[in-house]
Design an enzyme around this catalytic site. Structure first.
Site, short mmCIF file in Angstrom:
data_model
loop_
_atom_site.label_atom_id
_atom_site.label_comp_id
_atom_site.label_asym_id
_atom_site.label_seq_id
_atom_site.Cartn_x
_atom_site.Cartn_y
_atom_site.Cartn_z
N TYR A 79 14.63 6.13 -26.41
CA TYR A 79 15.69 6.42 -27.37
C TYR A 79 15.24 5.98 -28.77
CZ TYR A 79 18.58 6.63 -23.12
OH TYR A 79 19.09 6.93 -21.87
N HIS A 87 12.99 5.72 -15.63
CA HIS A 87 13.83 6.73 -16.29
C HIS A 87 13.72 8.10 -15.61
CE1 HIS A 87 15.55 7.64 -20.56
NE2 HIS A 87 16.25 8.25 -19.62
N GLY A 112 30.88 14.21 -20.38
CA GLY A 112 30.33 15.55 -20.52
C GLY A 112 29.69 15.80 -21.87
#
Length: 327
Positions: free
Chosen positions: A56, A125, A207
């Site tokens: 990230y 991950h 979502g």
């Protein structure tokens, strides 16, 4: 304060965590000062399960957490991840690496960025197709023995892969996308997760924002917003999925709560082993999400929300993204 225990560990956390990914990239403009305020507010209101990954912001997100929490590490449970490889010279490139050598170097790099001596929960991950899962997990287990990691987890794995991994070293948590409109895990891995006493940590439990009811048109998203690449946000699919959202909004209105709170409550009611990690950059939505722990749902209401899934249009990732899952 309500808590849930992560797997068979001694890690007790608030039932809803905080995903920090969007504070560094993917979802439009970032604001470090605002993000740090939100990270501080999380601990102030009891949200103590914080999720990040080395990918990230290509390391920036872990460094952000160091800035926010350097004097408060003892107040939270930190999860980070490795194995999904990018670099700043080619940020659009994607590789997977679960080799034993990389496991150790990635952990050292994360610890350095975080300014910590130990990681509470360390995930693979994405599964590396070129490295047997047993070899990756064995290297992760070595990190536990060395005291650099307390517990280990996996992300986006099949039931078979999870079983093989757990035979090498106990897996404490599995992270995958899971929400009212993303329920693949129920068919692929859920039974094994429950059988082994593992926690399920849903990412994107709202979502990717659509279940909040706050995205009326994808044209409102910034040009660099990741969601432009997601099939469910493509024009025809998105219009169809907005109709799906109306079922959620109607029930939320009846209960005098927000669609986001209803969506998170649905997940919490799916099992005591489920700990969703909605992401947000803003204190307002952090507080709103946390209040979902107080929402009660009847069996009929749960069924109403279950039935909503039938009409979801589009895949949850583009072809490359789906290729990177192990499902």
């Amino acid at each position: 304060m309500k808590t849930r225990t992560i797997g068979k560990s001694d890690l007790k956390v608030f039932p809803i965590g905080l995903g920090a990914m969007g504070m560094s990239e993917f979802y439009g403009k970032t604001d470090e000062k605002q993000s740090i305020k939100t990270l501080h507010k999380a601990l102030d209101i009891g949200v103590n399960f914080i999720d990040t990954a080395d990918v990230y912001g290509i390391g920036d997100n872990e460094e952000l957490l160091r800035k926010a929490y350097s004097d408060r590490w003892n107040d939270l449970v930190l999860a980070t991840k490795f194995g999904y490889v990018r670099n700043k010279e080619n940020p659009e490139g994607r590789q997977r690496n679960g080799s034993p050598e990389y496991v150790k170097s990635a952990c050292e790099a994360s610890l350095k960025r975080l300014g910590r001596e130990v990681i509470d929960l360390y995930y693979l991950h994405r599964v590396d197709p070129n490295t047997p899962i047993e070899e990756t997990v064995e290297a992760m287990a070595e990190l536990v023995k060395e005291g650099k990691v307390r517990y280990i987890g996996l992300s986006e794995v099949s039931g078979d892969t999870l079983k093989r991994a757990n035979e090498v070293h106990p897996i404490t948590a599995v992270q995958t996308e899971y929400s009212i409109w993303s329920r693949d895990v129920e068919k692929t891995t859920m039974s094994v997760i429950e059988e082994l006493g593992i926690s399920l940590v849903p990412y994107s439990p709202l979502g990717r924002g659509i279940l909040t009811g706050k995205i009326g048109d994808t044209s409102a998203l910034s040009k660099n917003d990741y969601r432009h690449t997601v099939p469910r946000f493509q024009k025809e699919n998105f219009e169809s999925n907005k109709r799906l959202l109306s079922r959620i909004e109607q029930l939320a209105d009846t209960k005098k709560i927000t669609p986001a709170q209803l969506s998170l409550a649905w997940l919490l009611n799916k099992g005591e082993n489920i700990i969703p990690i909605p992401g947000t950059k803003h204190e307002k939505y952090l507080i709103e999400n946390a209040k979902a722990v107080d929402v009660e749902l009847t069996q009929d209401e749960m069924q109403h929300l279950d039935d909503t899934y039938i009409s979801v249009a589009g895949k949850r990732y583009n072809d490359m993204g789906m290729k990177f899952t192990n499902l």
